[in-house]
Design a protein around this motif. Structure first.
Motif, short mmCIF file in Angstrom:
data_model
loop_
_atom_site.label_atom_id
_atom_site.label_comp_id
_atom_site.label_asym_id
_atom_site.label_seq_id
_atom_site.Cartn_x
_atom_site.Cartn_y
_atom_site.Cartn_z
N THR A 90 6.39 -21.11 -0.88
CA THR A 90 5.83 -20.54 0.35
C THR A 90 6.80 -20.61 1.53
OG1 THR A 90 4.76 -22.62 1.00
CG2 THR A 90 3.49 -21.10 -0.38
N ALA A 91 8.08 -20.81 1.23
CA ALA A 91 9.17 -20.70 2.23
C ALA A 91 9.28 -21.89 3.18
CB ALA A 91 9.06 -19.41 3.04
N ASN A 92 8.76 -23.05 2.80
CA ASN A 92 8.85 -24.20 3.70
C ASN A 92 10.30 -24.55 4.05
OD1 ASN A 92 6.07 -24.63 3.87
ND2 ASN A 92 6.04 -25.77 1.96
N THR A 93 11.17 -24.58 3.04
CA THR A 93 12.57 -24.93 3.29
C THR A 93 13.26 -23.86 4.13
OG1 THR A 93 12.63 -26.08 1.15
CG2 THR A 93 14.74 -25.58 2.19
N LEU A 94 13.02 -22.61 3.81
CA LEU A 94 13.64 -21.52 4.56
C LEU A 94 13.17 -21.49 6.01
CD1 LEU A 94 13.46 -18.80 1.78
CD2 LEU A 94 15.55 -19.80 2.71
N ASN A 123 12.69 -34.73 3.73
CA ASN A 123 13.76 -34.21 2.88
C ASN A 123 14.16 -32.80 3.32
OD1 ASN A 123 15.40 -34.72 0.42
ND2 ASN A 123 14.34 -32.90 -0.33
N GLN A 124 13.18 -31.98 3.70
CA GLN A 124 13.50 -30.65 4.22
C GLN A 124 14.32 -30.74 5.50
OE1 GLN A 124 12.34 -28.09 2.05
NE2 GLN A 124 11.90 -30.02 1.03
N GLU A 125 13.97 -31.71 6.33
CA GLU A 125 14.72 -31.92 7.58
C GLU A 125 16.16 -32.34 7.29
OE1 GLU A 125 12.22 -34.78 9.47
OE2 GLU A 125 10.96 -33.27 10.45
N LEU A 126 16.34 -33.18 6.26
CA LEU A 126 17.69 -33.59 5.86
C LEU A 126 18.51 -32.39 5.38
CD1 LEU A 126 17.23 -36.95 3.94
CD2 LEU A 126 18.60 -36.58 5.99
N ILE A 127 17.89 -31.52 4.58
CA ILE A 127 18.58 -30.33 4.10
C ILE A 127 19.04 -29.48 5.28
CG2 ILE A 127 18.27 -28.14 2.85
CD1 ILE A 127 16.37 -29.66 0.97
N PHE A 128 18.15 -29.29 6.24
CA PHE A 128 18.51 -28.52 7.44
C PHE A 128 19.67 -29.17 8.19
CE2 PHE A 128 17.97 -28.16 12.09
CZ PHE A 128 18.33 -26.83 12.24
N PHE A 136 21.72 -18.27 10.51
CA PHE A 136 21.72 -18.28 9.06
C PHE A 136 21.12 -16.99 8.51
CE2 PHE A 136 21.50 -23.21 8.59
CZ PHE A 136 22.89 -23.28 8.59
N GLN A 137 21.70 -16.48 7.43
CA GLN A 137 21.12 -15.35 6.71
C GLN A 137 20.34 -15.94 5.54
OE1 GLN A 137 24.00 -11.94 6.19
NE2 GLN A 137 25.45 -13.49 6.94
N LEU A 138 19.04 -15.78 5.55
CA LEU A 138 18.17 -16.50 4.63
C LEU A 138 17.58 -15.58 3.56
CD1 LEU A 138 16.27 -18.65 7.27
CD2 LEU A 138 18.26 -19.31 5.90
N PHE A 139 17.63 -16.07 2.31
CA PHE A 139 17.11 -15.32 1.17
C PHE A 139 16.24 -16.27 0.35
CE2 PHE A 139 21.00 -13.38 2.50
CZ PHE A 139 20.84 -12.02 2.30
N GLY A 140 15.09 -15.79 -0.07
CA GLY A 140 14.19 -16.58 -0.91
C GLY A 140 13.81 -15.83 -2.16
N LEU A 141 13.98 -16.47 -3.31
CA LEU A 141 13.66 -15.85 -4.59
C LEU A 141 12.58 -16.67 -5.28
CD1 LEU A 141 16.09 -14.42 -7.23
CD2 LEU A 141 14.38 -16.10 -7.92
N ASP A 142 11.56 -15.98 -5.79
CA ASP A 142 10.53 -16.65 -6.56
C ASP A 142 9.94 -15.66 -7.55
OD1 ASP A 142 8.84 -19.48 -5.83
OD2 ASP A 142 7.86 -18.08 -7.19
N ASN A 143 9.58 -16.16 -8.74
CA ASN A 143 9.04 -15.26 -9.76
C ASN A 143 7.53 -15.06 -9.62
OD1 ASN A 143 8.03 -17.67 -10.69
ND2 ASN A 143 8.82 -17.50 -12.76
#
Length: 235
Positions: free
Chosen positions: A63-67, A38-43, A76-83
């Motif tokens: 843990t940034a797997n998708t990013l 699924n991550q590969e499909l998103i990419f 790509f300019q990549l941003f990751g948000l997590d609480n």
């Protein structure tokens, strides 16, 4: 590290604490069917439809797997948000080890409007179902607002079935799948109990409806395996 958190009696509801963070990558790949695919499909999808130097935000980046998958496209300019502070620490470590530039933000997802600028794509991968149901529409409204015109929203979720008998059968199939991934029946039952009232899925139609209510006019499903689905919505 191997996920063995639920091999002992649970003493609290599920939360993304330091114990979960340490085993998260093993947990997610064994608990979510076809997670890597699924991550590969998103990419692949975002690589084809987004412009050069597109800004992408992953809400609940863990843990940034998708990013890290998206970093294969180096413009790509990549941003990751997590609480979760612990998740951000782990994600930062992984990105640094691989020499990948990702802008990490430790913030509540609900505060997305506090971020500077807008994004060409926003991803919410197996995160929305942890947000209280009454707050989801408001969050999706904010996500829509933070997207550029023609922006893309990707939503990956666990979903319920309307028919109660079918839903029970689907749960049995899913739990059989988890057993093939090395989890014992005891661990499966323990985790299910810990997640009760923490992970609250919507039906497929309920997810479609809140996306439409937020303003998304074009919505499609690009992946589904029984009680997991991935949707793409266009602003």
């Amino acid at each position: 590290m191997k996920d063995e958190i639920f091999s002992q009696n649970i003493i609290k509801q599920f939360e993304f604490d330091d114990k979960v963070v340490r085993v998260f990558d093993d947990m997610v790949t064994r608990s979510i069917p076809y997670y890597i695919q699924n991550q590969e499909l998103i990419f692949s999808i975002l690589s084809k439809v987004l412009p050069e130097k597109a800004k992408i935000l992953d809400l609940g980046c863990s843990t940034a797997n998708t990013l890290l998958m998206l970093s294969q496209r180096n413009d790509f300019q990549l941003f990751g948000l997590d609480n979760s502070v612990e998740m951000i620490k782990k994600a930062t470590q992984k990105a640094n080890d691989l020499g990948v530039k990702i802008n990490f933000i430790n913030e509540k997802i609900e505060n997305i409007l506090n971020l500077d600028g807008k994004f060409d794509a926003i991803i919410c991968s197996y995160t929305l179902h942890f947000i209280r149901p009454l707050l989801r529409q408001d969050l999706l409204n904010k996500i829509y607002e933070k997207l550029n015109e023609n922006g893309i929203f990707i939503l990956c979720e666990k979903v319920l079935y309307e028919d109660k008998i079918l839903q029970k059968n689907i749960i049995d199939i899913y739990e059989n799948y988890k057993e093939t991934q090395g989890y014992s029946r005891y661990e499966i039952a323990q985790k299910r109990a810990a997640l009760e009232n923490v992970l609250i899925p919507f039906t497929y139609d309920e997810n479609i409806n809140i996306l439409k209510n937020a303003g998304f006019a074009k919505i499609d499903c690009f992946f589904r395996w029984i009680n997991f689905c991935s949707l793409i919505a266009f602003k």
